[in-house]
Design an enzyme around this catalytic site. Structure first.
Site, PDB file in Angstrom:
ATOM      1  CE1 TYR A   3     -30.005 -30.267  27.786  1.00 32.85           C
ATOM      2  CE2 TYR A   3     -29.253 -30.582  25.541  1.00 32.85           C
ATOM      3  CZ  TYR A   3     -29.265 -29.842  26.701  1.00 32.85           C
ATOM      4  OH  TYR A   3     -28.538 -28.692  26.774  1.00 32.85           O
TER       5      TYR A   3
ATOM      6  CE  LYS B  95     -26.406 -32.125  27.094  1.00 28.20           C
ATOM      7  NZ  LYS B  95     -26.088 -30.707  26.964  1.00 28.20           N
TER       8      LYS B  95
ATOM      9  CD  GLU C  10     -22.057 -24.519  32.368  1.00 24.80           C
ATOM     10  OE1 GLU C  10     -21.483 -25.456  31.818  1.00 24.80           O
ATOM     11  OE2 GLU C  10     -23.014 -24.669  33.157  1.00 24.80           O
TER      12      GLU C  10
ATOM     13  CG  LEU D 197     -23.206 -30.323  31.207  1.00 26.51           C
ATOM     14  CD1 LEU D 197     -24.378 -30.939  31.958  1.00 26.51           C
ATOM     15  CD2 LEU D 197     -23.536 -30.207  29.743  1.00 26.51           C
TER      16      LEU D 197
END
Ligand code: PMP
Length: 286
Positions: free
Chosen positions: A33, A150, A182, A206
Site C-alpha cells: 500500500y 510496505k 521505527e 520502511l
C-alpha cells in the site's frame, strides 16, 4: 457523506465497492500500500510514493496494476470527485483473486487488485497535536525481516498502538537489539546538540518518503544529520524527539516511556522542520 472510491478500473460509491473473499490481500496479507497526503487539493511527493510502490511490488514479484501516469490520474480523479482539500489517498495493490486459497503464487493470468480511497482530514497541516507533541512507549519489535516493503501486514503495529493507548501514551517506538527501529507507522528521530539522528536505511525499517524529504531539507538548511540507530536511553536524554510520516508530516515526541524529552515541550528543530517540510512540499505538490 458516501465517498467515491476506485476498484479495478471503476469509480463507484463506497457502498458498492467489493473485493472477493479469495483475494490474497484478504486471505494472506499479500498486498502492498501507499498513503499520499493532499494539501490544497494537491498531492505531496507523488513521485516518491509511486517509486516506493514500484519497488515494493518488484520485491514481492507482484505485477503492477497500471502505469505511474494512470495512477496519478486516478489519484487526481479521486481528489476531484470527493472534493478533498486536505487529507490522504490510500492505495492498495494485492496479488489478486486466484478463485481459491493456495500458498503458491497464482500465475500471470491472475490480475492484481487495485483499490484506492480518500480520507478527508480538514486541518491536516494545522494539526493542533504538532503544538503539544505526543508520548511514546517502547516495545520489542517482533515484526518480520522485510520492513522495507510496505505490506499490509499491520497487525503488530496495530497491537503496539493499542498497548501504547492502554499505557496512557499515544504511540510506540519499536526496539530491536536495544536500538529503536521505527514507530508503529512512522520513522523515529532524536536531536542531540543540534544534530538530527535517525536510523540508517536497511531492511529493518520502511524507507519513509517523508524521511527522505525531511533529511534533504534539513541538510539544505545546513542542519547536521547523522543516520544511525539510537537507544531508548539516548531518546530519553535527547534535547528533542520527533517522528515523520506522510500523514503526520513532522510530529514532536515529548515523552518516552514516561520520561520527558528535553523541556517536555515540542522542540525548535522539530517545529522548524515541520514548517520547512510543509512549505517545500507544497511547492512541488501536483
Ligand atoms: N515506518 C512505518 C512502519 C510506516 O508505516 C510509515 C508510514 N506508512 C512510515 C515509516 C513513514 O513513511 P512515509 O513517510 O512514507 O509515510
Amino acid at each position: 457523506m458516501s465517498r467515491i472510491v476506485y476498484v479495478n478500473g471503476q469509480y463507484m460509491p463506497e457502498e458498492e465497492a467489493k473485493v472477493s473473499i479469495f483475494d490474497r490481500g484478504f486471505l494472506m496479507a499479500d498486498a502492498v500500500y501507499e498513503v499520499t497526503s493532499v494539501l490544497g487539493g494537491k498531492l505531496l511527493d507523488f513521485a516518491g510514493h509511486a517509486a516506493r510502490l514500484k519497488r515494493s511490488l518488484s520485491e514481492l514479484d507482484m505485477a503492477s496494476p497500471c502505469t505511474e501516469e494512470e495512477l496519478l490520474a486516478i489519484h487526481r480523479e479521486l481528489v476531484a470527485k470527493n472534493a478533498i482539500d486536505e487529507g490522504m489517498i490510500y492505495l492498495q495493490v494485492t496479488r489478486g483473486n486466484p478463485g481459491d486459497r493456495d500458498f503458491a503464487f497464482p500465475g500471470p493470468d491472475v490480475k492484481p487488485t487495485l483499490v484506492l480511497f480518500t480520507q478527508s482530514k480538514p486541518g491536516l497541516a494545522d494539526n493542533p497535536t504538532a503544538k503539544t507533541g505526543i508520548r511514546v512507549i517502547s516495545l520489542e519489535d517482533i515484526r518480520w525481516g522485510r520492513r522495507d516493503i510496505k505490506t499490509v501486514q499491520l497487525l503488530y503495529p496495530s497491537m503496539a498502538k493499542m498497548m501504547a493507548k492502554q499505557a496512557g501514551a499515544d504511540d510506540a517506538w519499536m526496539v530491536e537489539d536495544g536500538k529503536v527501529t521505527e514507530g508503529t507507522s512512522n520513522n523515529a528521530y532524536i536531536v542531540k546538540g543540534g544534530k538530527i539522528i535517525t536510523r540508517n536505511l536497511s531492511n529493518d525499517i520502511l524507507h519513509g518518503i517523508t524521511r527522505a524529504a525531511v533529511l534533504r531539507f534539513a541538510r539544505e538548511a545546513q542542519m547536521e544529520v547523522e543516520e544511525r540507530a539510537f537507544t531508548i536511553d539516548e531518546a530519553k536524554a535527547a534535547d528533542e524527539a520527533f517522528f515523520t510520516s506522510a500523514s503526520a508530516f513532522v510530529m514532536p515526541v515529548v515523552e518516552v516511556d514516561g520520561t520527558a524529552v528535553g523541556s517536555g515541550k515540542p522542540g525548535p528543530i522539530a517545529a522548524r522542520l515541520r514548517e520547512i517540510y510543509i512549505d517545500e512540499s507544497l511547492k512541488t505538490a501536483i
